[in-house]
Design an enzyme around this catalytic site. Structure first.
Site, PDB file in Angstrom:
ATOM      1  N   ARG A  20      27.741  21.431  36.176  1.00 34.71           N
ATOM      2  CA  ARG A  20      28.573  20.979  37.291  1.00 34.71           C
ATOM      3  C   ARG A  20      28.159  19.564  37.705  1.00 34.71           C
ATOM      4  NH1 ARG A  20      28.194  26.150  41.236  1.00 34.71           N
ATOM      5  NH2 ARG A  20      26.075  26.170  40.430  1.00 34.71           N
ATOM      6  N   CYS A  46      24.753  20.241  43.714  1.00 36.34           N
ATOM      7  CA  CYS A  46      24.282  20.020  45.089  1.00 36.34           C
ATOM      8  C   CYS A  46      24.315  18.570  45.534  1.00 36.34           C
ATOM      9  CB  CYS A  46      22.886  20.606  45.247  1.00 36.34           C
ATOM     10  SG  CYS A  46      22.894  22.403  45.143  1.00 36.34           S
ATOM     11  N   GLY A  64      23.105  14.572  39.332  1.00 34.70           N
ATOM     12  CA  GLY A  64      24.325  15.359  39.143  1.00 34.70           C
ATOM     13  C   GLY A  64      24.069  16.747  39.684  1.00 34.70           C
ATOM     14  N   LEU A  68      11.511   9.655  41.960  1.00 39.40           N
ATOM     15  CA  LEU A  68      11.510   8.201  41.742  1.00 39.40           C
ATOM     16  C   LEU A  68      11.640   7.964  40.249  1.00 39.40           C
ATOM     17  CD1 LEU A  68       8.859   6.408  43.994  1.00 39.40           C
ATOM     18  CD2 LEU A  68      11.358   6.357  44.153  1.00 39.40           C
TER      19      LEU A  68
HETATM   20  P1  NAD Z   1      28.135  29.631  42.535  1.00 37.87           P
HETATM   21  O1  NAD Z   1      29.477  29.026  42.399  1.00 37.87           O
HETATM   22  O2  NAD Z   1      27.252  29.724  41.329  1.00 37.87           O
HETATM   23  O3  NAD Z   1      28.254  31.086  43.142  1.00 37.87           O
HETATM   24  C1  NAD Z   1      29.098  31.423  44.200  1.00 37.87           C
HETATM   25  C2  NAD Z   1      29.508  32.880  44.011  1.00 37.87           C
HETATM   26  O4  NAD Z   1      30.226  33.319  45.162  1.00 37.87           O
HETATM   27  C3  NAD Z   1      30.435  33.111  42.804  1.00 37.87           C
HETATM   28  O5  NAD Z   1      29.885  34.107  41.969  1.00 37.87           O
HETATM   29  C4  NAD Z   1      31.750  33.563  43.442  1.00 37.87           C
HETATM   30  O6  NAD Z   1      32.449  34.503  42.649  1.00 37.87           O
HETATM   31  C5  NAD Z   1      31.252  34.202  44.729  1.00 37.87           C
HETATM   32  N1  NAD Z   1      32.278  34.301  45.782  1.00 37.87           N
HETATM   33  C6  NAD Z   1      33.157  33.357  46.187  1.00 37.87           C
HETATM   34  N2  NAD Z   1      33.924  33.837  47.194  1.00 37.87           N
HETATM   35  C7  NAD Z   1      33.514  35.105  47.434  1.00 37.87           C
HETATM   36  C8  NAD Z   1      33.902  36.107  48.340  1.00 37.87           C
HETATM   37  N3  NAD Z   1      34.863  35.895  49.219  1.00 37.87           N
HETATM   38  N4  NAD Z   1      33.269  37.286  48.300  1.00 37.87           N
HETATM   39  C9  NAD Z   1      32.285  37.506  47.408  1.00 37.87           C
HETATM   40  N5  NAD Z   1      31.852  36.604  46.512  1.00 37.87           N
HETATM   41  C10 NAD Z   1      32.466  35.407  46.534  1.00 37.87           C
HETATM   42  O7  NAD Z   1      27.381  28.768  43.658  1.00 37.87           O
HETATM   43  P2  NAD Z   1      25.815  28.515  43.833  1.00 37.87           P
HETATM   44  O8  NAD Z   1      25.371  27.417  42.939  1.00 37.87           O
HETATM   45  O9  NAD Z   1      25.108  29.809  43.802  1.00 37.87           O
HETATM   46  O10 NAD Z   1      25.785  27.915  45.305  1.00 37.87           O
HETATM   47  C11 NAD Z   1      26.064  28.728  46.433  1.00 37.87           C
HETATM   48  C12 NAD Z   1      25.738  27.946  47.678  1.00 37.87           C
HETATM   49  O11 NAD Z   1      24.334  27.619  47.718  1.00 37.87           O
HETATM   50  C13 NAD Z   1      26.454  26.608  47.810  1.00 37.87           C
HETATM   51  O12 NAD Z   1      26.702  26.351  49.164  1.00 37.87           O
HETATM   52  C14 NAD Z   1      25.434  25.616  47.283  1.00 37.87           C
HETATM   53  O13 NAD Z   1      25.625  24.325  47.807  1.00 37.87           O
HETATM   54  C15 NAD Z   1      24.154  26.219  47.801  1.00 37.87           C
HETATM   55  N6  NAD Z   1      22.955  25.890  47.034  1.00 37.87           N
HETATM   56  C16 NAD Z   1      23.012  25.837  45.681  1.00 37.87           C
HETATM   57  C17 NAD Z   1      21.855  25.553  44.971  1.00 37.87           C
HETATM   58  C18 NAD Z   1      21.897  25.460  43.476  1.00 37.87           C
HETATM   59  O14 NAD Z   1      20.962  24.900  42.899  1.00 37.87           O
HETATM   60  N7  NAD Z   1      22.903  25.986  42.807  1.00 37.87           N
HETATM   61  C19 NAD Z   1      20.647  25.350  45.632  1.00 37.87           C
HETATM   62  C20 NAD Z   1      20.619  25.446  47.022  1.00 37.87           C
HETATM   63  C21 NAD Z   1      21.785  25.720  47.713  1.00 37.87           C
END
Ligand code: NAD
Length: 434
Positions: free
Chosen positions: A327, A260, A257, A250
């Site tokens: 991001r 997520c 931003g 809140l």
């Molecule tokens: P990110 O972009 O930091 O990491 C994704 C990784 O996956 C990259 O290192 C990329 O090289 C790798 N990758 C892509 N395709 C691949 C493949 N075919 N084989 C192997 N590696 C591969 O993303 P993130 O922030 O870690 O988020 C990942 C997921 O988790 C998303 O769905 C996001 O919505 C979710 N999520 C993120 C957060 C957060 O705070 N960042 C929190 C909860 C959930």
């Protein structure tokens, strides 16, 4: 159990280190060989408090390793946590191509039973598509299960969130999958919530969208505060003391931003609309968030009138404190708009500068990065605060005032007290309060 974590981004790195810390044998794998190379040479590619230590300790204990060779990693694993990205398509829907790619890799390497766990944030019904993809492409008649175990970590406190979770959602459709996941998370058995897979998938999108909605709600209320004598901080405090509402999320400001909330709320809108559900409520929350950039620019113009060639210090680039992640940071659209208006920008962030340089290259005299907030503020006509890093609350404001051309602060995160700033001789603008 041998655990593979596929995708070593923010979630994958923390998941791999966290599962190893729980005592499991874990191997993290990513198709980005350079990233894996950096990790193997001891360089953690992201800034996340406590992660370096957790990685080093578990690598040293021999429980955690990393590889860019996806095929053998998958073949060798009993359980595969899929942590790849699910970014957003232009229409707001989730781009599931990385999930599909990994599903096909798993199919190629399915030589014995494996449990495939969706940790990435995915639309409800994704497990159906993963199952179908693996089923269509697998080369042997081997059984496998899919489960959903959405991740709720927050960047900036991700390690602590992983090791001290509020709840662990486990979506399963077989006893075998349930037993494996409940075993992996045995230490947290009092916090396990077991559901079917659709429910688990939806819990994640519904949670993030609700938090985004809460932020847009208080920002909407702050718009009313701006036109009256009400103070949004006190309104939020008064509301938050009601345990049915709660004070967290809140905080009025320049909007949400990160990687997520913006994408997850849009994805849920698309999911609902595709199912014929009216999603106006969430669309409006997202529109209110988008409108925060215009509000900030209006405040800057209220202070400086014409922005062309005005020197503006921007403190805070990351989408929130304690992360280097930019991001979907509100700062990006704000900087873009200020550049369009011809302002001269002097930027500072404790961690996110390198990432921001990839979006806005330095240009002498027009857009420059500085190593301290004091240097960034020198000679400026106004200072714009966009991220509530703790170090900003402790700034020596007298020192800053002495070097600014005009002592004007526009505080997009309400970190300063208006009366104190005015006493120091600043013209001070904040959000939803006078
Ligand atoms: P990110 O972009 O930091 O990491 C994704 C990784 O996956 C990259 O290192 C990329 O090289 C790798 N990758 C892509 N395709 C691949 C493949 N075919 N084989 C192997 N590696 C591969 O993303 P993130 O922030 O870690 O988020 C990942 C997921 O988790 C998303 O769905 C996001 O919505 C979710 N999520 C993120 C957060 C957060 O705070 N960042 C929190 C909860 C959930």
């Amino acid at each position: 159990m041998k655990i593979a974590v596929i995708g070593t981004g923010y979630v994958g790195m923390v998941t791999a280190a966290g599962l190893a810390e729980l005592g499991h044998r874990v191997i993290g794998a990513d198709k980005d060989g350079e990233k894996i190379g950096r990790i193997l040479s001891g360089v953690v590619p992201i800034y996340e408090p406590g992660l370096d230590e957790l990685l080093a300790a578990n690598i040293q204990k021999g429980r955690l390793s990393f590889s860019a060779e996806l095929n053998p990693v998958i073949r060798d694993a009993d359980v595969i946590f899929v942590c790849v990205g699910t970014p957003q398509h232009a229409d707001g829907s989730a781009d599931m191509s990385q999930i599909e790619e990994v599903s096909r890799l798993i199919a190629d390497n399915l030589d014995r039973y494996k449990l495939v766990v969706e940790k990435s944030t995915v639309p409800v019904k994704t497990s159906h598509w993963i199952k179908r993809t693996i089923g269509l492409h697998k080369k042997t008649d081997t059984a496998f299960d899919i489960a959903s175990n959405p991740e709720f970590l927050r960047e900036g406190s991700a390690v602590s969130d992983f090791l001290h979770p509020d709840r662990i959602i486990v979506g399963v459709e077989t006893d075998r999958a349930r037993d494996i996941l409940c075993g992996i998370y045995g230490r947290f058995k009092d916090r396990l919530v077991v559901t079917n897979i659709d429910t688990a998938e939806l819990i994640k999108h519904a949670s993030n969208s609700f938090l985004a909605l809460k932020i847009s709600y208080i920002n909407l209320i702050s718009n009313i505060c701006e036109k009256t004598d009400a103070n949004v901080e006190q309104v939020a405090e008064g509301m938050g003391l009601d345990p049915r509402i709660g004070g967290r999320f809140l905080k009025a400001g320049i909007g949400y931003g990160g990687s997520c909330f913006p994408k997850d709320i849009k994805a849920l809108v698309k999911i609902g609309e595709d199912l014929g559900v009216d999603m106006s409520l969430l669309k409006e929350a997202d529109r209110i968030n988008f409108d925060r950039v215009r509000l900030v620019i209006e405040k800057v113009k209220q202070a400086l009138w014409i922005l062309k060639d005005k020197r503006i210090a921007i403190l805070g680039l990351a989408f929130k404190p304690e992360t280097d992640d930019i991001r979907e940071a509100p700062s990006i659209n704000i900087i873009r708009e200020l550049v369009r208006e011809g302002a001269r920008l002097r930027l500072y962030d404790p961690q996110a500068t390198d990432n921001m340089k990839l979006v806005f290259s330095p240009e002498p005299g027009r857009l420059e990065y500085f190593a301290s907030p004091y240097l960034a503020a020198e000679g400026t006509n106004a200072l714009l605060l966009l991220t509530e890093w703790e170090e900003f609350a402790g700034l020596e404001l007298d020192k800053i005032k002495g070097t600014m051309a005009n002592p004007i602060i526009i505080d997009g995160r309400n970190i300063f007290a208006p009366a104190a700033l005015r006493k120091l001789g600043f013209e001070y603008y904040s959000i939803g309060r006078k």
